[in-house]
Design an enzyme around this catalytic site. Structure first.
Site, PDB file in Angstrom:
ATOM      1  N   HIS A 319     -23.510  14.353  21.354  1.00 18.04           N
ATOM      2  CA  HIS A 319     -23.586  15.754  21.369  1.00 18.04           C
ATOM      3  C   HIS A 319     -23.292  16.267  19.701  1.00 18.04           C
ATOM      4  O   HIS A 319     -22.658  15.422  19.447  1.00 18.04           O
ATOM      5  CB  HIS A 319     -23.148  16.838  22.094  1.00 18.04           C
ATOM      6  CG  HIS A 319     -22.950  17.953  21.973  1.00 18.04           C
ATOM      7  ND1 HIS A 319     -23.669  19.098  21.763  1.00 18.04           N
ATOM      8  CD2 HIS A 319     -24.230  18.559  22.732  1.00 18.04           C
ATOM      9  CE1 HIS A 319     -24.130  20.330  21.997  1.00 18.04           C
ATOM     10  NE2 HIS A 319     -25.080  19.685  22.739  1.00 18.04           N
ATOM     11  N   ASP A 377     -25.632  16.816  30.737  1.00 14.51           N
ATOM     12  CA  ASP A 377     -26.658  16.243  31.675  1.00 14.51           C
ATOM     13  C   ASP A 377     -26.445  15.497  31.958  1.00 14.51           C
ATOM     14  O   ASP A 377     -27.184  14.782  32.506  1.00 14.51           O
ATOM     15  CB  ASP A 377     -27.859  16.403  30.682  1.00 14.51           C
ATOM     16  CG  ASP A 377     -28.576  17.946  30.386  1.00 14.51           C
ATOM     17  OD1 ASP A 377     -28.486  18.326  31.548  1.00 14.51           O
ATOM     18  OD2 ASP A 377     -29.710  18.287  29.423  1.00 14.51           O
TER      19      ASP A 377
HETATM   20  N1  ACO Z   1     -26.259   5.973  22.561  1.00 15.26           N
HETATM   21  C1  ACO Z   1     -25.415   5.588  21.355  1.00 15.26           C
HETATM   22  N2  ACO Z   1     -25.694   5.600  20.999  1.00 15.26           N
HETATM   23  C2  ACO Z   1     -25.406   6.565  20.220  1.00 15.26           C
HETATM   24  C3  ACO Z   1     -26.098   8.032  20.776  1.00 15.26           C
HETATM   25  C4  ACO Z   1     -26.068   7.495  21.971  1.00 15.26           C
HETATM   26  N3  ACO Z   1     -26.584   8.169  23.292  1.00 15.26           N
HETATM   27  N4  ACO Z   1     -25.830   9.098  20.418  1.00 15.26           N
HETATM   28  C5  ACO Z   1     -25.523   9.489  18.948  1.00 15.26           C
HETATM   29  N5  ACO Z   1     -25.390   7.668  18.349  1.00 15.26           N
HETATM   30  C6  ACO Z   1     -24.723   6.540  17.879  1.00 15.26           C
HETATM   31  C7  ACO Z   1     -26.129   7.088  16.663  1.00 15.26           C
HETATM   32  O1  ACO Z   1     -26.837   5.570  16.833  1.00 15.26           O
HETATM   33  C8  ACO Z   1     -25.227   6.759  15.714  1.00 15.26           C
HETATM   34  O2  ACO Z   1     -24.275   6.127  15.210  1.00 15.26           O
HETATM   35  P1  ACO Z   1     -24.117   5.395  13.714  1.00 15.26           P
HETATM   36  O3  ACO Z   1     -23.536   6.157  13.191  1.00 15.26           O
HETATM   37  O4  ACO Z   1     -24.111   3.890  13.518  1.00 15.26           O
HETATM   38  O5  ACO Z   1     -25.811   5.864  12.917  1.00 15.26           O
HETATM   39  C9  ACO Z   1     -23.996   8.191  16.197  1.00 15.26           C
HETATM   40  O6  ACO Z   1     -23.770   7.907  16.654  1.00 15.26           O
HETATM   41  C10 ACO Z   1     -23.998   9.371  14.949  1.00 15.26           C
HETATM   42  O7  ACO Z   1     -25.302   9.704  16.249  1.00 15.26           O
HETATM   43  P2  ACO Z   1     -26.395  11.008  15.275  1.00 15.26           P
HETATM   44  O8  ACO Z   1     -27.604  10.580  16.532  1.00 15.26           O
HETATM   45  O9  ACO Z   1     -26.152  10.800  14.026  1.00 15.26           O
HETATM   46  O10 ACO Z   1     -25.841  11.987  16.043  1.00 15.26           O
HETATM   47  P3  ACO Z   1     -27.303  13.252  16.189  1.00 15.26           P
HETATM   48  O11 ACO Z   1     -26.618  15.065  16.458  1.00 15.26           O
HETATM   49  O12 ACO Z   1     -27.638  13.118  15.686  1.00 15.26           O
HETATM   50  O13 ACO Z   1     -27.464  13.300  18.030  1.00 15.26           O
HETATM   51  C11 ACO Z   1     -27.849  13.474  20.011  1.00 15.26           C
HETATM   52  C12 ACO Z   1     -26.785  14.387  19.028  1.00 15.26           C
HETATM   53  C13 ACO Z   1     -29.454  13.375  19.560  1.00 15.26           C
HETATM   54  C14 ACO Z   1     -27.527  14.043  21.358  1.00 15.26           C
HETATM   55  C15 ACO Z   1     -27.818  11.700  20.483  1.00 15.26           C
HETATM   56  O14 ACO Z   1     -26.404  11.414  20.490  1.00 15.26           O
HETATM   57  C16 ACO Z   1     -28.451  11.612  21.672  1.00 15.26           C
HETATM   58  O15 ACO Z   1     -29.935  11.095  21.134  1.00 15.26           O
HETATM   59  N6  ACO Z   1     -28.113  11.388  22.878  1.00 15.26           N
HETATM   60  C17 ACO Z   1     -28.410  10.604  23.628  1.00 15.26           C
HETATM   61  C18 ACO Z   1     -29.665  11.563  23.951  1.00 15.26           C
HETATM   62  C19 ACO Z   1     -28.832  12.983  24.914  1.00 15.26           C
HETATM   63  O16 ACO Z   1     -28.055  12.938  26.088  1.00 15.26           O
HETATM   64  N7  ACO Z   1     -29.885  14.514  24.775  1.00 15.26           N
HETATM   65  C20 ACO Z   1     -28.942  15.277  25.800  1.00 15.26           C
HETATM   66  C21 ACO Z   1     -27.851  16.309  24.777  1.00 15.26           C
HETATM   67  S1  ACO Z   1     -27.313  18.051  25.033  1.00 15.26           S
HETATM   68  C22 ACO Z   1     -28.169  18.732  25.310  1.00 15.26           C
HETATM   69  O17 ACO Z   1     -29.142  19.096  24.205  1.00 15.26           O
HETATM   70  C23 ACO Z   1     -28.172  18.967  26.893  1.00 15.26           C
END
Ligand code: ACO
Length: 444
Positions: A319, A377
């Protein structure tokens, strides 16, 4: 611009930072603004005027786009407050209608106030028959989010008499209409996909019971609403009702800031919610769990989630704001146990798999070091499935609940006399000015 600017580490005093451009020697004070709780913010509104520079913050990770009194999140502590009330207290003691009143009007209602609010919502649940006929234009396998965003946008064609955004009464009518009609529109989309006749709303039922009836009743036999299902849905709606300046809410604010009619703004919010990085994650989680299939496959999929060359992410994990447990995920996980037990589905293989996946991921260094926890979720789709709601409708369910938050934020923005059009800037990296070349002279 070759000059570099420096921001002193310490606040100049408690209420401003000093910013000095070493190339020009120009200094300016950036006021520090404090909210009621949470980190202070640096007010950069006059930065371009004073220093000739903009700020660069892709994804708005550190930029507050507005001030708001609606919802507070402490992502490190895993705290979520609606108008100051902890979401876990509201989940336990309140109802979706009461939370809607709270988010929109700012205070918990008295009993007569809640009654009047719920009655008004109930009396707006029908949709115009012409609007209903829109669904016939969609192919039977259209995604319900496509139908819902289109039909919500079309509502603006029906209510010309009450769309003056500067008229408080018009705003109130809009807010009751959209909250009331979203379940009816969602149910129409569901029935269209099934090829079943539309079921009209029933005003003797509460919000969630009416939704279940419109989804699952058929004209040829009576349908008994399961109170366990209605209560579970109500709880999920409480937990999804608002989440401050998330992507879809910010979209509603941005679209609404142009003075666009509110149905268009909410439709934009529905579209933004659809993406798998946001509200579409609930649908994606179930698809992922089915893809993983068995506990033995978890390590393989975790490895894929960690592999930067793969597009696979662990859906329902991570998140932007929570760097600790999403408090909503904790509540939903507990609710999963209760609902599945009460519905006699305690042996749900997908729930078992989700629990094991969470356990294994939370011991994995990759997820631990990045503070990636289950979000709201990760478990919600398992409850929706147990209630008989098809996977393609999960994000629509989220949209129904979040409509309350979108409305609250739109109202807060429109009623603020200082409202301005939202208009981000950019760092331009394209070609510099060049002269047009006639087609005969172009070489590639
Ligand atoms: N699986 C694997 N790696 C992940 C995940 C994941 N679900 N989420 C984040 N990471 C990793 C990224 O690759 C990144 O790694 P790095 O530092 O080596 O590059 C690090 O964790 C930080 O992630 P970001 O993408 O920079 O985080 P951001 O805040 O931009 O994204 C998000 C947040 C979109 C929710 C992301 O965690 C994600 O895609 N999660 C899966 C989708 C999801 O569950 N979305 C629902 C969110 S809740 C809502 O909106 C209701």
């Amino acid at each position: 611009m070759s000059a570099t600017t420096s921001v002193s580490n310490e606040p100049m005093n408690s209420s401003s930072f000093e910013l000095r451009n070493p190339a020009t020697g120009v200094t300016s004070e950036l006021p520090v603004r404090s909210g009621t709780i949470g980190p202070q913010v640096l007010d950069i509104a006059h930065l371009a005027r004073d220093q000739g520079v903009f700020t660069f913050d892709p994804g708005y990770s550190v930029t507050a786009s507005c001030d708001s009194k609606i919802t507070y999140i402490d992502g490190d502590a895993g705290v979520l407050l609606y108008r100051g009330y902890p979401v876990d207290q509201l989940a336990e003691k309140s109802s979706f209608m009461e939370v809607a009143y709270l988010l929109i009007l700012g205070e918990l209602p008295t009993a007569p106030q809640l009654q009047a609010f719920s009655d008004s919502i109930t009396r707006h649940t029908m949709i115009n028959e012409s609007l209903l006929r829109f669904f016939n234009g969609f192919y039977h396998n259209a995604h319900p989010m496509a139908m819902v965003s289109a039909v919500v946008a079309s509502m603006s064609a029906f209510y010309h008499d009450s769309m003056d955004i500067y008229n408080p009464r018009h705003r109130e009518i809009f807010s009751h209409r959209i909250i009331a009609k979203l379940p009816t529109i969602a149910a129409a989309a569901h029935k269209h996909a099934l090829g079943q006749p539309f079921i009209y709303p029933r005003n003797d039922l509460n919000y969630c019971s009416n939704l279940l009836n419109m989804f699952f009743a058929v004209p040829c036999e009576s349908y008994e609403i399961n109170p366990v299902a209605a209560k579970a849905l109500d709880l999920l709606f409480v937990l999804h009702a608002d989440h401050e300046q998330n992507a879809s809410t910010s979209t509603v604010r941005l679209a609404g800031s142009t003075g666009a009619n509110p149905y268009a703004a909410i439709s934009a919010g529905v579209a933004a919610l659809w993406g798998p990085a946001h509200g579409g994650a609930n649908e994606a989680v179930l698809a992922m769990l089915e893809q993983i299939g068995t506990v033995e496959n978890i390590p393989k999929y975790l490895a894929m989630a960690k592999d930067k060359s793969s597009h696979f992410r662990l859906m329902g994990f991570g998140h932007r704001v929570y760097k600790n447990f999403d408090p909503r995920a904790k509540i939903i996980r507990e609710t999963c146990h209760e609902v599945l037990a009460k519905l006699g589905r305690q042996d749900s293989p997908l729930f078992e798999l989700a629990l094991r996946l969470e356990e294994i991921a939370l011991k994995d260094e990759y997820f631990v070091s990045r503070k990636l926890y289950p979000n709201v979720d990760f478990y919600s789709g398992i409850i929706y499935s147990a209630l008989g709601i098809p996977r393609s409708m999960f994000t629509v369910m989220f949209a129904i609940a979040r409509t309350v938050g979108w409305v609250a934020h739109w109202l807060e923005m429109i009623s603020d006399p200082a409202m301005r059009i939202g208009r981000p800037r950019q760092l331009y990296t394209g070609p510099q000015q060049r002269n047009y070349v006639p087609i005969a002279l172009r070489k590639r």
